[in-house]
Design a protein around this motif. Structure first.
Motif, PDB file in Angstrom:
ATOM      1  N   PRO A 152       0.811  -1.216   0.000  1.00  0.00           N
ATOM      2  CA  PRO A 152       0.000   0.000   0.000  1.00  0.00           C
ATOM      3  C   PRO A 152       0.846   1.270   0.000  1.00  0.00           C
ATOM      4  O   PRO A 152       1.892   1.329   0.653  1.00  0.00           O
ATOM      5  CB  PRO A 152      -0.812  -0.120   1.304  1.00  0.00           C
ATOM      6  CG  PRO A 152      -0.057  -1.091   2.154  1.00  0.00           C
ATOM      7  CD  PRO A 152       0.587  -2.038   1.206  1.00  0.00           C
ATOM      8  N   ARG A 153       0.432   2.252  -0.759  1.00  0.00           N
ATOM      9  CA  ARG A 153       1.039   3.586  -0.870  1.00  0.00           C
ATOM     10  C   ARG A 153       2.466   3.552  -1.428  1.00  0.00           C
ATOM     11  O   ARG A 153       3.157   4.558  -1.423  1.00  0.00           O
ATOM     12  CB  ARG A 153       1.049   4.309   0.481  1.00  0.00           C
ATOM     13  CG  ARG A 153      -0.339   4.587   1.040  1.00  0.00           C
ATOM     14  CD  ARG A 153      -0.265   5.515   2.249  1.00  0.00           C
ATOM     15  NE  ARG A 153       0.420   4.894   3.366  1.00  0.00           N
ATOM     16  CZ  ARG A 153       0.949   5.570   4.406  1.00  0.00           C
ATOM     17  NH1 ARG A 153       0.902   6.883   4.411  1.00  0.00           N
ATOM     18  NH2 ARG A 153       1.532   4.925   5.392  1.00  0.00           N
ATOM     19  N   SER A 154       2.892   2.398  -1.915  1.00  0.00           N
ATOM     20  CA  SER A 154       4.285   2.237  -2.368  1.00  0.00           C
ATOM     21  C   SER A 154       4.417   2.200  -3.883  1.00  0.00           C
ATOM     22  O   SER A 154       5.378   1.646  -4.415  1.00  0.00           O
ATOM     23  CB  SER A 154       4.873   0.952  -1.768  1.00  0.00           C
ATOM     24  OG  SER A 154       4.928   1.023  -0.367  1.00  0.00           O
ATOM     25  N   GLN A 155       3.468   2.817  -4.575  1.00  0.00           N
ATOM     26  CA  GLN A 155       3.485   2.760  -6.033  1.00  0.00           C
ATOM     27  C   GLN A 155       4.776   3.339  -6.611  1.00  0.00           C
ATOM     28  O   GLN A 155       5.355   2.772  -7.542  1.00  0.00           O
ATOM     29  CB  GLN A 155       2.271   3.508  -6.605  1.00  0.00           C
ATOM     30  CG  GLN A 155       0.933   2.843  -6.340  1.00  0.00           C
ATOM     31  CD  GLN A 155       0.361   3.178  -4.962  1.00  0.00           C
ATOM     32  OE1 GLN A 155       0.957   3.934  -4.198  1.00  0.00           O
ATOM     33  NE2 GLN A 155      -0.804   2.621  -4.651  1.00  0.00           N
ATOM     34  N   ALA A 156       5.248   4.452  -6.068  1.00  0.00           N
ATOM     35  CA  ALA A 156       6.467   5.081  -6.580  1.00  0.00           C
ATOM     36  C   ALA A 156       7.705   4.323  -6.126  1.00  0.00           C
ATOM     37  O   ALA A 156       8.572   3.965  -6.940  1.00  0.00           O
ATOM     38  CB  ALA A 156       6.535   6.537  -6.118  1.00  0.00           C
ATOM     39  N   TYR A 157       7.801   4.055  -4.843  1.00  0.00           N
ATOM     40  CA  TYR A 157       8.985   3.395  -4.281  1.00  0.00           C
ATOM     41  C   TYR A 157       9.139   1.979  -4.834  1.00  0.00           C
ATOM     42  O   TYR A 157      10.219   1.591  -5.293  1.00  0.00           O
ATOM     43  CB  TYR A 157       8.861   3.361  -2.763  1.00  0.00           C
ATOM     44  CG  TYR A 157      10.029   2.719  -2.059  1.00  0.00           C
ATOM     45  CD1 TYR A 157      11.267   3.356  -2.011  1.00  0.00           C
ATOM     46  CD2 TYR A 157       9.907   1.484  -1.428  1.00  0.00           C
ATOM     47  CE1 TYR A 157      12.350   2.773  -1.361  1.00  0.00           C
ATOM     48  CE2 TYR A 157      10.984   0.901  -0.772  1.00  0.00           C
ATOM     49  CZ  TYR A 157      12.202   1.548  -0.745  1.00  0.00           C
ATOM     50  OH  TYR A 157      13.268   0.974  -0.100  1.00  0.00           O
TER      51      TYR A 157
END
Length: 258
Positions: A152-157
């Motif tokens: 979750p929320r790690s699309q960029a990383y």
């Protein structure tokens, strides 16, 4: 260390804090000549103060192609070859999908991806020259456990780390005859200034010195893949073998429980 009269030379990016700093410290203590690259001149000065004869500080913004080229030209004037290059510099920005913007993607890709590529451009020729010394060089890329699952929320990383892993695994194929071994490292949660910003629990969190020790052991054994800590590796692997629909359902459930 190698018994050759040529000095054992290590390049480490992101060497001013966290894992990178501890790696630089570890190799300096072993007597290696270390090129420590980072944007923070102050922290690099601490390494130089402890090991003035061995540490070569390089203040550089690796997200800038021009600054990286400048640093690479200077490095080429200082050394003849590299035995080991650890491309560790990186950052993390979490994505708010309800208010999606380019900013976190641009920040993460600038250093995690573009910075890696900029570093490769000047360190790969130096690694190739290690063969002239009669020994094998090693190229190490710091990835993340986030590359295994759609976190979750790690699309960029996560996307940046998957890109780095593909790059290094592909280089392993093309560098087979160049006497350059490739190692990919997937750390779990490590206590660093970067992770101190996290607003969620970090299971099996390790200190930066512990992480650096694990990485150095894996590098010494010339492993293709270094993953730690093992309890987290087992959890991630167990989820990764599930069908994608089950992975997403489980990760959504875990995310809501945070």
């Amino acid at each position: 260390m190698n018994s050759s009269p040529a000095p054992y030379t290590v390049l480490i990016t992101g060497a001013s804090s966290g894992i990178g700093y501890e790696l630089a410290l570890g190799y300096l203590k072993q007597g290696a000549r270390v090129l420590a690259l980072a944007r923070s001149e102050q922290r690099l000065a601490q390494l130089v103060a402890q090991f003035p004869e061995l540490c070569l500080p390089v203040t550089v913004d690796l997200s800038s192609a021009e600054d990286s080229q400048r640093a690479g030209e200077w490095i080429n004037q200082q050394i003849q070859h590299l035995d080991l290059a650890i491309l560790n510099a990186g950052t993390c920005e979490y994505v708010d999908v309800a208010n999606l913007t380019r900013e976190p993607f641009d920040k993460v890709m600038a250093i995690n991806w573009q910075g890696t590529l900029n570093t490769l451009l000047f360190c790969l020729p130096l690694l190739r020259r290690c063969k002239e010394q009669g020994r094998r060089a090693q190229l190490v890329g710091i990835s993340s456990m986030a590359s295994i699952l759609p976190m979750p929320r790690s699309q960029a990383y996560g996307a940046s780390k998957i890109a780095v892993e593909y790059l290094f695994n592909s280089l392993r194929v093309d560098l087979a005859s160049a006497a350059i071994d490739i190692t990919v490292v997937r750390p779990g949660f490590v206590k660093t200034p970067l992770t101190q910003r996290n607003d969620f629990s970090m299971p099996f969190e390790q200190t930066a010195p512990m992480a650096a020790s694990n990485i150095m052991q894996g590098i010494n054994k010339r492993k293709w893949l270094v993953q730690f800590p093992w309890p987290l590796v087992l959890v991630m692997r167990s989820i990764a073998v599930l069908p994608l629909r089950a992975q997403v359902w489980l990760l959504q459930k875990i995310s809501r429980a945070q």
